[in-house]
Motif scaffolding. Structure first.
Motif, PDB file in Angstrom:
ATOM      1  N   VAL A   8       0.842  -1.202   0.000  1.00 54.60           N
ATOM      2  CA  VAL A   8       0.000   0.000   0.000  1.00 54.60           C
ATOM      3  C   VAL A   8       0.877   1.251   0.000  1.00 54.60           C
ATOM      4  CG1 VAL A   8      -1.604   1.360   1.415  1.00 54.60           C
ATOM      5  CG2 VAL A   8      -2.012  -1.083   1.072  1.00 54.60           C
ATOM      6  N   GLU A   9       1.876   1.269   0.848  1.00 57.36           N
ATOM      7  CA  GLU A   9       2.749   2.438   0.983  1.00 57.36           C
ATOM      8  C   GLU A   9       3.572   2.707  -0.274  1.00 57.36           C
ATOM      9  OE1 GLU A   9       4.879   1.303   4.506  1.00 57.36           O
ATOM     10  OE2 GLU A   9       3.331   2.112   5.840  1.00 57.36           O
ATOM     11  N   LYS A  10       3.939   1.671  -1.008  1.00 54.05           N
ATOM     12  CA  LYS A  10       4.759   1.829  -2.210  1.00 54.05           C
ATOM     13  C   LYS A  10       3.953   2.186  -3.452  1.00 54.05           C
ATOM     14  CE  LYS A  10       7.444  -1.610  -3.035  1.00 54.05           C
ATOM     15  NZ  LYS A  10       8.231  -2.831  -3.144  1.00 54.05           N
ATOM     16  N   SER A  11       2.663   1.959  -3.427  1.00 51.40           N
ATOM     17  CA  SER A  11       1.827   2.162  -4.615  1.00 51.40           C
ATOM     18  C   SER A  11       1.509   3.635  -4.815  1.00 51.40           C
ATOM     19  CB  SER A  11       0.519   1.374  -4.495  1.00 51.40           C
ATOM     20  OG  SER A  11       0.774  -0.008  -4.426  1.00 51.40           O
ATOM     21  N   LYS A  12       1.818   4.146  -6.005  1.00 51.64           N
ATOM     22  CA  LYS A  12       1.476   5.527  -6.342  1.00 51.64           C
ATOM     23  C   LYS A  12       0.029   5.602  -6.843  1.00 51.64           C
ATOM     24  CE  LYS A  12       2.817   9.435  -9.152  1.00 51.64           C
ATOM     25  NZ  LYS A  12       3.757  10.040 -10.067  1.00 51.64           N
ATOM     26  N   ASN A  13      -0.350   4.626  -7.637  1.00 51.70           N
ATOM     27  CA  ASN A  13      -1.701   4.565  -8.197  1.00 51.70           C
ATOM     28  C   ASN A  13      -2.368   3.266  -7.768  1.00 51.70           C
ATOM     29  OD1 ASN A  13      -1.442   6.988  -9.794  1.00 51.70           O
ATOM     30  ND2 ASN A  13      -0.080   5.810 -11.115  1.00 51.70           N
ATOM     31  N   ILE A  14      -3.701   3.312  -7.709  1.00 47.65           N
ATOM     32  CA  ILE A  14      -4.469   2.126  -7.344  1.00 47.65           C
ATOM     33  C   ILE A  14      -5.660   2.021  -8.286  1.00 47.65           C
ATOM     34  CG2 ILE A  14      -3.766   2.232  -4.939  1.00 47.65           C
ATOM     35  CD1 ILE A  14      -6.487   3.407  -4.254  1.00 47.65           C
ATOM     36  N   VAL A  15      -6.265   0.843  -8.317  1.00 49.33           N
ATOM     37  CA  VAL A  15      -7.481   0.649  -9.094  1.00 49.33           C
ATOM     38  C   VAL A  15      -8.641   0.622  -8.105  1.00 49.33           C
ATOM     39  CG1 VAL A  15      -8.751  -0.890 -10.628  1.00 49.33           C
ATOM     40  CG2 VAL A  15      -6.270  -0.613 -10.901  1.00 49.33           C
ATOM     41  N   VAL A  16      -9.624   1.487  -8.343  1.00 46.35           N
ATOM     42  CA  VAL A  16     -10.812   1.578  -7.505  1.00 46.35           C
ATOM     43  C   VAL A  16     -11.983   1.041  -8.320  1.00 46.35           C
ATOM     44  CG1 VAL A  16     -12.354   3.129  -6.250  1.00 46.35           C
ATOM     45  CG2 VAL A  16      -9.891   3.602  -6.318  1.00 46.35           C
ATOM     46  N   SER A  17     -12.746   0.132  -7.729  1.00 43.78           N
ATOM     47  CA  SER A  17     -13.885  -0.451  -8.441  1.00 43.78           C
ATOM     48  C   SER A  17     -15.191  -0.154  -7.718  1.00 43.78           C
ATOM     49  CB  SER A  17     -13.722  -1.968  -8.579  1.00 43.78           C
ATOM     50  OG  SER A  17     -12.611  -2.256  -9.407  1.00 43.78           O
ATOM     51  N   SER A  18     -16.197   0.150  -8.530  1.00 43.87           N
ATOM     52  CA  SER A  18     -17.552   0.396  -8.049  1.00 43.87           C
ATOM     53  C   SER A  18     -18.478  -0.551  -8.808  1.00 43.87           C
ATOM     54  CB  SER A  18     -17.940   1.858  -8.297  1.00 43.87           C
ATOM     55  OG  SER A  18     -17.791   2.174  -9.677  1.00 43.87           O
ATOM     56  N   ILE A  19     -19.761  -0.506  -8.480  1.00 44.25           N
ATOM     57  CA  ILE A  19     -20.755  -1.356  -9.127  1.00 44.25           C
ATOM     58  C   ILE A  19     -21.734  -0.475  -9.896  1.00 44.25           C
ATOM     59  CG2 ILE A  19     -22.552  -3.106  -8.771  1.00 44.25           C
ATOM     60  CD1 ILE A  19     -19.736  -4.031  -7.933  1.00 44.25           C
ATOM     61  N   ASP A  20     -21.987  -0.809 -11.171  1.00 41.39           N
ATOM     62  CA  ASP A  20     -22.921   0.002 -11.959  1.00 41.39           C
ATOM     63  C   ASP A  20     -24.361  -0.450 -11.759  1.00 41.39           C
ATOM     64  OD1 ASP A  20     -23.409  -2.195 -13.668  1.00 41.39           O
ATOM     65  OD2 ASP A  20     -22.174  -1.404 -15.290  1.00 41.39           O
ATOM     66  N   ASP A  21     -25.288   0.214 -12.445  1.00 42.43           N
ATOM     67  CA  ASP A  21     -26.715  -0.065 -12.283  1.00 42.43           C
ATOM     68  C   ASP A  21     -27.108  -1.485 -12.712  1.00 42.43           C
ATOM     69  OD1 ASP A  21     -27.232   2.453 -11.271  1.00 42.43           O
ATOM     70  OD2 ASP A  21     -27.805   3.286 -13.215  1.00 42.43           O
ATOM     71  N   GLN A  22     -26.313  -2.111 -13.573  1.00 39.83           N
ATOM     72  CA  GLN A  22     -26.606  -3.473 -14.018  1.00 39.83           C
ATOM     73  C   GLN A  22     -25.902  -4.517 -13.142  1.00 39.83           C
ATOM     74  OE1 GLN A  22     -25.605  -1.019 -16.482  1.00 39.83           O
ATOM     75  NE2 GLN A  22     -27.792  -0.604 -16.588  1.00 39.83           N
ATOM     76  N   GLY A  23     -25.170  -4.065 -12.114  1.00 38.32           N
ATOM     77  CA  GLY A  23     -24.494  -4.986 -11.208  1.00 38.32           C
ATOM     78  C   GLY A  23     -23.098  -5.386 -11.638  1.00 38.32           C
ATOM     79  N   TYR A  24     -22.552  -4.720 -12.662  1.00 37.44           N
ATOM     80  CA  TYR A  24     -21.207  -5.038 -13.137  1.00 37.44           C
ATOM     81  C   TYR A  24     -20.158  -4.166 -12.464  1.00 37.44           C
ATOM     82  CZ  TYR A  24     -23.361  -7.730 -16.869  1.00 37.44           C
ATOM     83  OH  TYR A  24     -24.078  -8.663 -17.563  1.00 37.44           O
ATOM     84  N   PRO A  25     -18.968  -4.727 -12.215  1.00 34.92           N
ATOM     85  CA  PRO A  25     -17.897  -3.911 -11.635  1.00 34.92           C
ATOM     86  C   PRO A  25     -17.356  -2.920 -12.663  1.00 34.92           C
ATOM     87  CG  PRO A  25     -17.110  -6.137 -12.070  1.00 34.92           C
ATOM     88  CD  PRO A  25     -18.575  -6.122 -12.400  1.00 34.92           C
ATOM     89  N   ASN A  26     -17.025  -1.729 -12.195  1.00 37.93           N
ATOM     90  CA  ASN A  26     -16.401  -0.683 -13.008  1.00 37.93           C
ATOM     91  C   ASN A  26     -15.094  -0.316 -12.334  1.00 37.93           C
ATOM     92  OD1 ASN A  26     -18.949   1.398 -14.517  1.00 37.93           O
ATOM     93  ND2 ASN A  26     -19.055  -0.759 -14.087  1.00 37.93           N
ATOM     94  N   ALA A  27     -13.988  -0.424 -13.043  1.00 37.07           N
ATOM     95  CA  ALA A  27     -12.664  -0.153 -12.470  1.00 37.07           C
ATOM     96  C   ALA A  27     -12.089   1.138 -13.037  1.00 37.07           C
ATOM     97  CB  ALA A  27     -11.730  -1.321 -12.765  1.00 37.07           C
ATOM     98  N   LYS A  28     -11.373   1.854 -12.186  1.00 30.62           N
ATOM     99  CA  LYS A  28     -10.757   3.120 -12.586  1.00 30.62           C
ATOM    100  C   LYS A  28      -9.429   3.281 -11.847  1.00 30.62           C
ATOM    101  CE  LYS A  28     -11.397   8.096 -12.374  1.00 30.62           C
ATOM    102  NZ  LYS A  28     -12.268   9.202 -11.945  1.00 30.62           N
TER     103      LYS A  28
END
Length: 135
Positions: A8-28
């Motif tokens: 965690v401490e070494k990571s500059k960027n991370i992938v954050v995932s949410s759930i859309d209206d159809q129940g699919y994961p969305n990653a950013k």
């Protein structure tokens, strides 16, 4: 898990995932948290008008993913995200230069904080995964 915390401490960027209206994961891909408490609480910046914020307001379930591509290690945290717009939370993670993203400053209505609260995780290294609960 100290080894997970190091990733965690070494990571500059991370992938954050949410759930859309159809129940699919969305990653950013996002910048790593500016403030955090161990691997339980993470505070991220984003635009209030973003797709991610609208998804988290409907469904707070989320994941954060940290990786070390050099040594092929990964950490996935599962939990919930709250969208915070109060002044104290916004000031907590505001940094000089953020005006490039939020021209009106710390009070910009398009600036908010995503507070992730971790519940469990999975750490991968050396062809082995370890699952754990976050207390």
């Amino acid at each position: 898990m100290n080894i997970a915390l190091k990733l965690v401490e070494k990571s500059k960027n991370i992938v954050v995932s949410s759930i859309d209206d159809q129940g699919y994961p969305n990653a950013k891909m996002m910048f790593n948290a500016r403030e955090r408490d161990g691997i339980k609480y993470f505070y991220l910046t984003t635009n209030t008008s973003s797709l991610r914020v609208s998804q988290f307001k409907k469904n707070p379930k989320a994941s954060l993913y940290f990786s070390d591509t050099r040594f092929f290690k990964g950490l996935m945290l599962l939990g919930d995200i709250e969208v915070l717009t109060d002044e104290k939370s916004k000031e907590l993670i505001w940094r000089d230069g953020d005006e490039i993203y939020y021209p009106l400053g710390v009070t910009d209505p398009d600036y908010c904080v995503l507070k992730f609260t971790g519940k469990s995780g999975r750490y991968y290294s050396k062809f082995k995964s370890t699952e754990f609960i976050i207390e």
